[in-house]
Design an enzyme around this catalytic site. Structure first.
Site, short mmCIF file in Angstrom:
data_model
loop_
_atom_site.label_atom_id
_atom_site.label_comp_id
_atom_site.label_asym_id
_atom_site.label_seq_id
_atom_site.Cartn_x
_atom_site.Cartn_y
_atom_site.Cartn_z
N THR A 182 0.83 -1.21 0.00
CA THR A 182 0.00 0.00 0.00
C THR A 182 0.86 1.25 0.00
O THR A 182 2.08 1.21 0.21
CB THR A 182 -0.93 0.03 1.22
OG1 THR A 182 -0.15 0.28 2.40
CG2 THR A 182 -1.67 -1.30 1.38
N CYS A 183 0.20 2.41 -0.19
CA CYS A 183 0.94 3.68 -0.21
C CYS A 183 1.07 4.28 1.17
O CYS A 183 1.50 5.43 1.31
CB CYS A 183 0.26 4.66 -1.16
SG CYS A 183 -1.40 5.12 -0.68
N ASP A 184 0.70 3.55 2.21
CA ASP A 184 0.79 4.02 3.59
C ASP A 184 2.16 3.64 4.16
O ASP A 184 2.56 2.47 4.11
CB ASP A 184 -0.32 3.38 4.42
CG ASP A 184 -0.50 4.06 5.77
OD1 ASP A 184 0.49 4.58 6.31
OD2 ASP A 184 -1.62 4.05 6.29
#
Length: 385
Positions: free
Chosen positions: A331-333
């Site tokens: 994910t982009c987290d």
């Protein structure tokens, strides 16, 4: 590599490497070995000196429940109306212990209607709710007590559990109201130290003495460890032996019947996650297609699973020198990172597969679809090697 109809239709695979060679899956796969699950169930049934109940929350997959029943498990720890109904459907003759000690009025009513006979409690207010709705007589209520954590990965006592003094008050009240009075505790998750159980059992005797009540049963909780660290397999027989010996010593002829409720200790080692390497960024950090929003949710809380093998897309094991790598999920987290570093072969490459063993607990149930990731296919294998 082209896939034959036989490969596509296959329902039981030999091992994770065969899956990699045949399917080269682009999304994460969790593989389940029923024989390993049944072997672990028999280890508990033969070694633990009492009733073995499975904590459904750790992995409620129907195949898991069915295999445990086939192996001889006849009791389940249920923590919600969903789990009550699941076990009622899949194992209608099994005992169901509703040992989540905080419940709404609607949840209590659902459980009573479903025929639940075993409950836990850790506060006066929750005990009053049970007294108001649960019929006395053959229904069991077990005060749950807590002690400072010892030898566990994290402490369940931060949320649940009464002090020994309050537990004694609750136990006395349960007996006086005509319920089956028992006791329960949880030593903390992934507890590898048999002394933790000994300490709790000795305290259980003190609680019984304070209350002037002989508990019918003593539930020694979950916390039984799975095999997470390479080369250090937990010693379950030593834990079983300490539990039995301590109970006999401190209670003597008045010993309560013993119950345990393993979750992770039963199911974790029967599963492995196959994750694919999305990138090796500048030869350093490794990005996988699974992470802490997927099947690896609990790793930041209790540490990495380091029973890992890395396979090429052809299913051949990488044998390069092990080196510490930072590992990120897809994910982009930025929170989507495994704790510390993982020891991975220095020849790991994009497109390889990382097989993470011992991943059967708190993986399927905590997997999310955050950021559009999280597809997790389950396949069955004969073995995990």
């Amino acid at each position: 590599m082209g896939l034959t109809e036989g490969h596509v239709a296959k329902t039981v695979w030999e091992n994770p490497a065969e899956i990699v060679r045949a399917l080269t899956p682009e999304n994460p796969v969790i593989v389940f070995a029923p024989t390993i699950l049944q072997d672990r169930a028999r280890q508990f049934l033969e070694g633990f000196p009492g009733l073995v109940t499975y904590a459904v929350k750790s992995n409620p997959d129907e195949a898991v429940i069915s295999n445990l029943v086939n192996a001889g498990i006849r009791g389940f720890d249920v923590a919600s109306p969903f789990e009550i109904d699941l076990i009622g459907r899949l194992a209608p003759m099994a005992a169901r212990h509703y040992h989540n000690p905080v419940r709404s009025q609607a949840e209590i009513a659902h459980a009573v209607a479903a025929g639940i006979k075993a409950w836990s409690v850790d506060s006066r207010s929750e005990l009053d709710k049970l007294f108001a709705r649960v019929p006395a007589g053959d229904c069991e209520i077990s005060p749950r007590f807590k002690l400072p954590v010892l030898g566990a990965a994290y402490d369940f006592g931060s949320k649940f559990g009464a002090s020994p003094e309050l537990a004694a008050e609750l136990l006395k009240a349960v007996a006086e109201r005509g319920y089956v009075a028992s006791l329960t505790f949880h030593p903390g998750t992934q507890c590898v130290d048999p002394a933790a159980w000994e300490h709790y059992i000795r305290t259980a005797r003190e609680i019984a003495d304070m209350a002037g009540v002989r508990p019918r049963r003593l539930n020694v909780g979950g916390g039984f460890p799975s095999w997470r660290v390479h080369g250090v397999e937990p010693d379950l027989p030593a834990i079983f032996e300490r539990i039995g010996a301590t109970t006999a010593e401190v209670f003597g002829d008045d010993a309560p019947q013993l119950v345990c409720e393993p979750g992770r200790g039963l199911c974790a080692d029967a599963f492995a996650i196959i994750a694919r390497v999305k990138a090796v960024r500048d030869g350093d950090a490794v990005f996988l297609n699974d992470g802490v929003y997927g099947g690896l949710t609990e790793l930041p809380m209790i540490g990495n699973l380091d029973r890992i093998e890395v396979l090429t897309p052809e299913g051949v094991a990488r044998t390069g020198h092990a080196a510490g790598r930072v590992v990120f999920g897809p994910t982009c987290d930025s929170v989507d990172r495994l704790p510390g570093e993982l020891q991975l072969p220095d020849d790991i490459a994009e497109g390889d597969y990382v097989v993470i063993h011992g991943a059967g607990a708190y993986s399927v149930v905590t997997n999310t679809r955050f950021n559009g990731f999280g597809e997790l296919r389950q396949l069955t294998v004969m073995g995990l090697e």
